[in-house]
Design an enzyme around this catalytic site. Sequence first.
Site, PDB file in Angstrom:
ATOM      1  N   ASN A   9       0.886  -1.178   0.000  1.00 55.08           N
ATOM      2  CA  ASN A   9       0.000   0.000   0.000  1.00 55.08           C
ATOM      3  C   ASN A   9       0.917   1.219   0.000  1.00 55.08           C
ATOM      4  O   ASN A   9       1.466   1.583   1.033  1.00 55.08           O
ATOM      5  CB  ASN A   9      -0.889  -0.027   1.254  1.00 55.08           C
ATOM      6  CG  ASN A   9      -1.679   1.262   1.411  1.00 55.08           C
ATOM      7  OD1 ASN A   9      -1.784   2.063   0.469  1.00 55.08           O
ATOM      8  ND2 ASN A   9      -2.246   1.474   2.592  1.00 55.08           N
ATOM      9  N   LYS A  11       0.229   4.231  -0.341  1.00 58.33           N
ATOM     10  CA  LYS A  11      -0.409   5.464   0.184  1.00 58.33           C
ATOM     11  C   LYS A  11      -0.126   6.629  -0.767  1.00 58.33           C
ATOM     12  O   LYS A  11       0.047   6.412  -1.972  1.00 58.33           O
ATOM     13  CB  LYS A  11       0.056   5.747   1.612  1.00 58.33           C
ATOM     14  CG  LYS A  11      -0.039   4.517   2.511  1.00 58.33           C
ATOM     15  CD  LYS A  11       0.037   4.844   3.957  1.00 58.33           C
ATOM     16  CE  LYS A  11       0.074   3.556   4.753  1.00 58.33           C
ATOM     17  NZ  LYS A  11      -0.057   3.752   6.176  1.00 58.33           N
ATOM     18  N   HIS A  95      -9.439   1.238   4.614  1.00 61.90           N
ATOM     19  CA  HIS A  95      -8.190   1.413   5.351  1.00 61.90           C
ATOM     20  C   HIS A  95      -8.449   2.337   6.541  1.00 61.90           C
ATOM     21  O   HIS A  95      -9.269   3.253   6.454  1.00 61.90           O
ATOM     22  CB  HIS A  95      -7.118   2.004   4.421  1.00 61.90           C
ATOM     23  CG  HIS A  95      -5.762   2.003   5.043  1.00 61.90           C
ATOM     24  ND1 HIS A  95      -5.355   2.983   5.918  1.00 61.90           N
ATOM     25  CD2 HIS A  95      -4.726   1.134   4.945  1.00 61.90           C
ATOM     26  CE1 HIS A  95      -4.118   2.699   6.318  1.00 61.90           C
ATOM     27  NE2 HIS A  95      -3.719   1.585   5.749  1.00 61.90           N
ATOM     28  N   GLU A  97      -6.924   4.765   7.624  1.00 62.78           N
ATOM     29  CA  GLU A  97      -6.765   6.200   7.318  1.00 62.78           C
ATOM     30  C   GLU A  97      -8.010   6.739   6.613  1.00 62.78           C
ATOM     31  O   GLU A  97      -8.393   7.898   6.817  1.00 62.78           O
ATOM     32  CB  GLU A  97      -5.493   6.416   6.478  1.00 62.78           C
ATOM     33  CG  GLU A  97      -4.246   6.264   7.335  1.00 62.78           C
ATOM     34  CD  GLU A  97      -3.016   5.741   6.613  1.00 62.78           C
ATOM     35  OE1 GLU A  97      -2.952   5.809   5.371  1.00 62.78           O
ATOM     36  OE2 GLU A  97      -2.106   5.247   7.318  1.00 62.78           O
ATOM     37  N   GLU A 167      -5.495  -4.961  10.549  1.00 60.88           N
ATOM     38  CA  GLU A 167      -4.487  -3.917  10.735  1.00 60.88           C
ATOM     39  C   GLU A 167      -4.751  -3.179  12.041  1.00 60.88           C
ATOM     40  O   GLU A 167      -5.577  -2.248  12.077  1.00 60.88           O
ATOM     41  CB  GLU A 167      -4.547  -2.916   9.572  1.00 60.88           C
ATOM     42  CG  GLU A 167      -4.260  -3.518   8.225  1.00 60.88           C
ATOM     43  CD  GLU A 167      -3.612  -2.502   7.304  1.00 60.88           C
ATOM     44  OE1 GLU A 167      -2.471  -2.734   6.886  1.00 60.88           O
ATOM     45  OE2 GLU A 167      -4.236  -1.460   7.029  1.00 60.88           O
ATOM     46  N   GLY A 173       2.319   2.359  10.590  1.00 63.04           N
ATOM     47  CA  GLY A 173       3.231   3.483  10.390  1.00 63.04           C
ATOM     48  C   GLY A 173       3.910   3.943  11.672  1.00 63.04           C
ATOM     49  O   GLY A 173       4.526   5.006  11.717  1.00 63.04           O
ATOM     50  N   SER A 212       3.406  -2.160  10.260  1.00 61.56           N
ATOM     51  CA  SER A 212       4.859  -2.169  10.442  1.00 61.56           C
ATOM     52  C   SER A 212       5.493  -3.539  10.172  1.00 61.56           C
ATOM     53  O   SER A 212       6.463  -3.915  10.835  1.00 61.56           O
ATOM     54  CB  SER A 212       5.240  -1.651  11.836  1.00 61.56           C
ATOM     55  OG  SER A 212       4.761  -0.331  12.009  1.00 61.56           O
TER      56      SER A 212
HETATM   57  C1  PEP Z   1      -0.827   0.177   6.033  1.00 59.54           C
HETATM   58  O1  PEP Z   1      -1.001   1.379   5.977  1.00 59.54           O
HETATM   59  O2  PEP Z   1      -1.656  -0.577   5.491  1.00 59.54           O
HETATM   60  C2  PEP Z   1       0.347  -0.321   6.744  1.00 59.54           C
HETATM   61  C3  PEP Z   1       0.353  -1.561   7.147  1.00 59.54           C
HETATM   62  O3  PEP Z   1       1.366   0.574   6.949  1.00 59.54           O
HETATM   63  P1  PEP Z   1       2.807   0.264   7.610  1.00 59.54           P
HETATM   64  O4  PEP Z   1       3.307  -1.015   7.033  1.00 59.54           O
HETATM   65  O5  PEP Z   1       3.659   1.446   7.225  1.00 59.54           O
HETATM   66  O6  PEP Z   1       2.577   0.184   9.082  1.00 59.54           O
END
Ligand code: PEP
Length: 251
Positions: A9, A11, A95, A97, A167, A173, A212
């Site tokens: 992803n 973003k 997501h 966000e 998630e 992040g 992460s």
């Molecule tokens: C995400 O935004 O779907 C995600 C898992 O981000 P990150 O790997 O940066 O934590």
Amino acid sequence: MRRILIAGNWKMNGSSSSTQTLLEGLKQGMGEVKHADVAVCAPFIYLPQVADLLNGSAIAWGAQNLSEHSAGAFTGEISASMLNDFNCKYAIIGHSERRSLYGESDELVAEKFAVALGAGLCPIICIGELLEEREANQTEAVVGRQLDAVIKRNGIEALAKGVIAYEPVWAIGTGKTASPEQAQDVHAFIRQRVAAQDASVAEKIQILYGGSMKPSNAQQLLAMQDVDGGLIGGASLKAEDFLGICTAAPA
Ligand code: PEP
């Protein structure tokens, strides 16, 4: 046997030139990836370029969102049929966000899931709890509610045509990863909740972990019984890191 799926992803990151560099790097390294399907979810504007660069490769691509409407006066939105024009396979839906920054409700996310499926796209539906919800022991209640909204709108059999991404919002992040056991616990809870309605859908559906994930922790996470892959943010922006996760998938 469920296949491992590693989906990036991106973003709102990148440029035409970084997209080219990243995808050339991924294509070069794909020979080492034996046990995972791989996809990248790019910003809308780069999807034509991504489609050109990845056409004929082993890497699938998709979007990070879509409109719940099919066409019309919805300034700034992108429809499912537009994604089909560029041969997207996946669309990330709900997501955290999108939920937190753009106010997407469980019902809207469930509607987007329906629209994606109706267009032949594979929705990657994101669910997960906030830190305060985890600390208040509400993880299962939150994840269950988010999942139930999708099932209520689409039916249990439709769920099997999508992918679930667990998630935990506190791990996205932040550099804080759920431990393999924490991830496994929630993944098992999700699978059991699906199994309560349809055992064969539960057996089939891929449940990805996101938050992460990086080359140094991917192997342990992907080794867990109910973790069927990863949704990767930050570490999907560098070919070496993303490939490091893809090659960590167990045989
Ligand atoms: C995400 O935004 O779907 C995600 C898992 O981000 P990150 O790997 O940066 O934590």
